[in-house]
Motif scaffolding. Sequence first.
Motif, PDB file in Angstrom:
ATOM      1  N   ALA A 298     -38.891  -8.528  26.598  1.00 30.91           N
ATOM      2  CA  ALA A 298     -38.992  -9.288  27.718  1.00 30.91           C
ATOM      3  C   ALA A 298     -37.554  -9.975  27.818  1.00 30.91           C
ATOM      4  O   ALA A 298     -37.026 -10.255  28.869  1.00 30.91           O
ATOM      5  CB  ALA A 298     -39.898 -10.611  27.413  1.00 30.91           C
ATOM      6  N   ILE A 299     -36.981 -10.503  26.511  1.00 29.46           N
ATOM      7  CA  ILE A 299     -35.687 -11.106  26.458  1.00 29.46           C
ATOM      8  C   ILE A 299     -34.607  -9.968  26.798  1.00 29.46           C
ATOM      9  O   ILE A 299     -33.544 -10.297  27.575  1.00 29.46           O
ATOM     10  CB  ILE A 299     -35.516 -11.422  24.808  1.00 29.46           C
ATOM     11  CG1 ILE A 299     -36.202 -12.609  24.654  1.00 29.46           C
ATOM     12  CG2 ILE A 299     -33.926 -11.790  24.679  1.00 29.46           C
ATOM     13  CD1 ILE A 299     -36.290 -13.054  23.193  1.00 29.46           C
ATOM     14  N   ALA A 300     -34.741  -8.815  26.374  1.00 25.38           N
ATOM     15  CA  ALA A 300     -33.723  -7.669  26.913  1.00 25.38           C
ATOM     16  C   ALA A 300     -33.700  -7.584  28.418  1.00 25.38           C
ATOM     17  O   ALA A 300     -32.515  -7.389  29.103  1.00 25.38           O
ATOM     18  CB  ALA A 300     -34.251  -6.329  26.154  1.00 25.38           C
ATOM     19  N   HIS A 301     -34.934  -7.519  29.038  1.00 29.88           N
ATOM     20  CA  HIS A 301     -35.156  -7.295  30.325  1.00 29.88           C
ATOM     21  C   HIS A 301     -34.677  -8.721  31.021  1.00 29.88           C
ATOM     22  O   HIS A 301     -34.077  -8.458  32.288  1.00 29.88           O
ATOM     23  CB  HIS A 301     -36.713  -7.018  30.781  1.00 29.88           C
ATOM     24  CG  HIS A 301     -37.084  -5.853  30.067  1.00 29.88           C
ATOM     25  ND1 HIS A 301     -38.388  -5.358  30.388  1.00 29.88           N
ATOM     26  CD2 HIS A 301     -36.396  -4.943  29.615  1.00 29.88           C
ATOM     27  CE1 HIS A 301     -38.555  -4.126  29.768  1.00 29.88           C
ATOM     28  NE2 HIS A 301     -37.150  -3.899  29.165  1.00 29.88           N
ATOM     29  N   PHE A 302     -34.779  -9.814  30.629  1.00 30.06           N
ATOM     30  CA  PHE A 302     -34.098 -10.849  30.971  1.00 30.06           C
ATOM     31  C   PHE A 302     -32.389 -10.713  31.259  1.00 30.06           C
ATOM     32  O   PHE A 302     -32.056 -11.228  32.245  1.00 30.06           O
ATOM     33  CB  PHE A 302     -34.363 -12.151  30.172  1.00 30.06           C
ATOM     34  CG  PHE A 302     -33.683 -13.352  30.637  1.00 30.06           C
ATOM     35  CD1 PHE A 302     -34.115 -14.310  31.534  1.00 30.06           C
ATOM     36  CD2 PHE A 302     -32.603 -13.612  29.717  1.00 30.06           C
ATOM     37  CE1 PHE A 302     -33.463 -15.327  31.853  1.00 30.06           C
ATOM     38  CE2 PHE A 302     -31.760 -14.915  30.005  1.00 30.06           C
ATOM     39  CZ  PHE A 302     -32.393 -15.908  31.147  1.00 30.06           C
ATOM     40  N   HIS A 303     -32.113  -9.993  30.320  1.00 32.08           N
ATOM     41  CA  HIS A 303     -30.546  -9.678  30.103  1.00 32.08           C
ATOM     42  C   HIS A 303     -30.380  -8.579  31.385  1.00 32.08           C
ATOM     43  O   HIS A 303     -29.205  -8.248  31.496  1.00 32.08           O
ATOM     44  CB  HIS A 303     -30.110  -9.502  29.208  1.00 32.08           C
ATOM     45  CG  HIS A 303     -30.212 -10.229  28.046  1.00 32.08           C
ATOM     46  ND1 HIS A 303     -29.764 -11.752  28.080  1.00 32.08           N
ATOM     47  CD2 HIS A 303     -30.543 -10.370  26.657  1.00 32.08           C
ATOM     48  CE1 HIS A 303     -30.374 -12.496  27.296  1.00 32.08           C
ATOM     49  NE2 HIS A 303     -30.569 -11.560  25.937  1.00 32.08           N
ATOM     50  N   GLY A 304     -31.387  -8.020  32.104  1.00 36.70           N
ATOM     51  CA  GLY A 304     -31.142  -6.704  32.697  1.00 36.70           C
ATOM     52  C   GLY A 304     -30.814  -5.483  31.884  1.00 36.70           C
ATOM     53  O   GLY A 304     -30.284  -4.541  32.261  1.00 36.70           O
ATOM     54  N   LEU A 305     -31.356  -5.423  30.605  1.00 38.66           N
ATOM     55  CA  LEU A 305     -31.011  -4.346  29.712  1.00 38.66           C
ATOM     56  C   LEU A 305     -32.351  -3.786  29.178  1.00 38.66           C
ATOM     57  O   LEU A 305     -33.177  -3.964  29.160  1.00 38.66           O
ATOM     58  CB  LEU A 305     -30.035  -4.637  28.504  1.00 38.66           C
ATOM     59  CG  LEU A 305     -28.679  -5.062  28.859  1.00 38.66           C
ATOM     60  CD1 LEU A 305     -28.072  -5.840  27.421  1.00 38.66           C
ATOM     61  CD2 LEU A 305     -27.874  -4.183  29.655  1.00 38.66           C
ATOM     62  N   PRO A 306     -32.278  -2.245  29.132  1.00 36.09           N
ATOM     63  CA  PRO A 306     -33.531  -1.622  28.400  1.00 36.09           C
ATOM     64  C   PRO A 306     -33.528  -2.238  26.973  1.00 36.09           C
ATOM     65  O   PRO A 306     -32.769  -2.670  26.241  1.00 36.09           O
ATOM     66  CB  PRO A 306     -33.013  -0.172  28.614  1.00 36.09           C
ATOM     67  CG  PRO A 306     -31.561  -0.208  28.680  1.00 36.09           C
ATOM     68  CD  PRO A 306     -31.090  -1.268  29.387  1.00 36.09           C
ATOM     69  N   SER A 307     -34.831  -1.828  26.387  1.00 35.00           N
ATOM     70  CA  SER A 307     -35.102  -2.213  25.089  1.00 35.00           C
ATOM     71  C   SER A 307     -35.651  -1.420  24.213  1.00 35.00           C
ATOM     72  O   SER A 307     -35.996  -0.153  24.462  1.00 35.00           O
ATOM     73  CB  SER A 307     -36.164  -3.405  25.116  1.00 35.00           C
ATOM     74  OG  SER A 307     -37.316  -2.919  25.911  1.00 35.00           O
ATOM     75  N   ALA A 308     -35.813  -1.660  22.841  1.00 35.38           N
ATOM     76  CA  ALA A 308     -36.339  -0.793  21.913  1.00 35.38           C
ATOM     77  C   ALA A 308     -36.956  -1.398  20.793  1.00 35.38           C
ATOM     78  O   ALA A 308     -36.984  -2.705  20.740  1.00 35.38           O
ATOM     79  CB  ALA A 308     -35.113  -0.054  21.222  1.00 35.38           C
ATOM     80  N   SER A 309     -37.790  -0.838  20.116  1.00 32.60           N
ATOM     81  CA  SER A 309     -38.670  -1.259  19.044  1.00 32.60           C
ATOM     82  C   SER A 309     -39.121  -0.247  18.179  1.00 32.60           C
ATOM     83  O   SER A 309     -38.617   1.083  18.276  1.00 32.60           O
ATOM     84  CB  SER A 309     -39.893  -2.038  19.618  1.00 32.60           C
ATOM     85  OG  SER A 309     -40.914  -1.088  20.189  1.00 32.60           O
ATOM     86  N   TRP A 310     -40.132  -0.591  17.027  1.00 34.49           N
ATOM     87  CA  TRP A 310     -40.548   0.655  16.352  1.00 34.49           C
ATOM     88  C   TRP A 310     -42.114   0.524  16.184  1.00 34.49           C
ATOM     89  O   TRP A 310     -42.939  -0.695  16.011  1.00 34.49           O
ATOM     90  CB  TRP A 310     -40.211   1.069  14.987  1.00 34.49           C
ATOM     91  CG  TRP A 310     -39.900  -0.458  14.145  1.00 34.49           C
ATOM     92  CD1 TRP A 310     -40.660  -1.484  14.195  1.00 34.49           C
ATOM     93  CD2 TRP A 310     -38.909  -0.678  13.035  1.00 34.49           C
ATOM     94  NE1 TRP A 310     -40.394  -2.334  13.049  1.00 34.49           N
ATOM     95  CE2 TRP A 310     -39.266  -1.908  12.383  1.00 34.49           C
ATOM     96  CE3 TRP A 310     -37.909   0.137  12.462  1.00 34.49           C
ATOM     97  CZ2 TRP A 310     -38.580  -2.385  11.419  1.00 34.49           C
ATOM     98  CZ3 TRP A 310     -37.176  -0.180  11.638  1.00 34.49           C
ATOM     99  CH2 TRP A 310     -37.647  -1.550  10.960  1.00 34.49           C
ATOM    100  N   MET A 311     -42.910   1.400  16.001  1.00 32.28           N
ATOM    101  CA  MET A 311     -44.363   1.640  15.765  1.00 32.28           C
ATOM    102  C   MET A 311     -44.512   2.063  14.278  1.00 32.28           C
ATOM    103  O   MET A 311     -44.120   3.273  13.920  1.00 32.28           O
ATOM    104  CB  MET A 311     -45.105   2.198  16.729  1.00 32.28           C
ATOM    105  CG  MET A 311     -44.721   3.508  16.909  1.00 32.28           C
ATOM    106  SD  MET A 311     -45.698   4.448  18.219  1.00 32.28           S
ATOM    107  CE  MET A 311     -47.191   5.114  17.328  1.00 32.28           C
ATOM    108  N   SER A 312     -44.565   1.099  13.279  1.00 31.95           N
ATOM    109  CA  SER A 312     -44.207   1.193  12.048  1.00 31.95           C
ATOM    110  C   SER A 312     -45.605   1.107  11.245  1.00 31.95           C
ATOM    111  O   SER A 312     -46.440   0.293  11.598  1.00 31.95           O
ATOM    112  CB  SER A 312     -43.034   0.683  11.435  1.00 31.95           C
ATOM    113  OG  SER A 312     -42.797   1.101  10.252  1.00 31.95           O
TER     114      SER A 312
END
Length: 471
Positions: A298-312
């Motif tokens: 949500a923070i990344a999209h607030f900046h107008g940028l795509p985001s990433a994470s991991w399922m670990s």
Amino acid sequence: MGRETRRTFLSRSEIEKIHEASLEVLAEVGVMVTHPEIRGLLLEHGAKAGRDRTLLLPRSLIETCLKKAPSVVRLADLKGTLTEIRPGIRPLFWAGNAMFYFRKGGRRELTREAYSEFCRVANELPHLHAIVGTNISDYPPEAKDFVGFRTMAEYTQKHLRPVIFTPKGVQVIIAMAEVLLDGQSLRERPIFSLGFTAVSPLRWSDSALEVFRVSSGYGIPLMVNSEVISGTTGPVTLAGSLVLANAEALSGVVIAELLEPGRPVVFNLGFSHTFDMKAVETLTGAPEGGLLGASASAIAHFHGLPSASWMSTESKVPDGQAAYEKTLLGLLHALGGVNLIWGIGNLESTMTLCPEQAVIDNEIAAGILRAWQGIEVNEETMALSVIKALTQKADYLSHEHTLRHFREELMVSRLLSRERWALWEKAGKKDLCERAQDRVEEILNQPPSEHLSGIQREKLRQIEKEQLSAF
């Protein structure tokens, strides 16, 4: 103190509060940068020198650089497919890096041979979009990145995400990419992407920034990572961890955009960890990691940028814990809007790669994508005319409406056991891990992909040979 109502991820006002706090951190605490050229570049554009080699970044500089970063990032694979990622679209699933290899119940060093095997399996998984480089144990550190890149390129047609061990490795990989591109430019067809992580709290290593520098000018997508550990390298409160992670990643975006205005970046706070105070271990598969990843998106999209994470997962083997943790995090992140979800095939806090787990994770990804798709409601899907026509007759199975829609409405699995007990028993009473092992064997018994020409293979091997001769 508990809550009586369910908590959503982050509201707009909460994101704004976190962002304002991050700006305050960067303006008053600053970020440590010792790389001479990058330090000079930041000072030239308005940063102020702080204490202990830190630089204080003004709001105006951060806002200017954020505007330069595109909201759409393009990723190409070796089949010629070009995929655009941006806030709000369907998530993609990536593999992950590691140090060890687990197969058939045993854990061993991750050699080039083992990694080649993993890549062959990964190439056949439809819900895996990118293969990630790793720590190949039978090569010196200076060669691991470009040796891994050639291995990925030979055995998979996915998007390539090498892990960089030295800045020189970037230059070798660019040369290899030119062989694969066969006359096209990286800017037109970004078949590989890069990324590096800030050292929490609030520091960039010289090696990371040198990778930023030498990879600039080609349009290579760059993932800017923060990996705060809640309770050790950052505040134990999740909101505090997000403030710190946002500040670190913002500083990385500033550096990337000053070096190459308009460089595509992925804003990644989703690799954040938590700390188990009882086990005294850093965790990647805890539910709080799911909350951090979804909120970070949500923070990344607030900046107008795509985001990433991991399922670990912290599980050491493919088992119920691995399925539980990876499904929980993957679903939280997907429904939270994460664009790139790492970890297909990872075990043991991303320390291990396992082809059987990759097969299972591919199935988990399929289920997550079906959940993300949701339910489409319109005149056709509500089927009111069909219900009226059939009245009390249970004849929907043969109705044309069912034939028209069952493929897109119902997920079909070739891995999960959905048959009745008698049929399952007759087939050998195999559990999920055994069926995944069968699928791995099936893939490895097939010839490897022949997507590269003989000339391309020879050129890649020659580049690698020339580089290895220097060691």
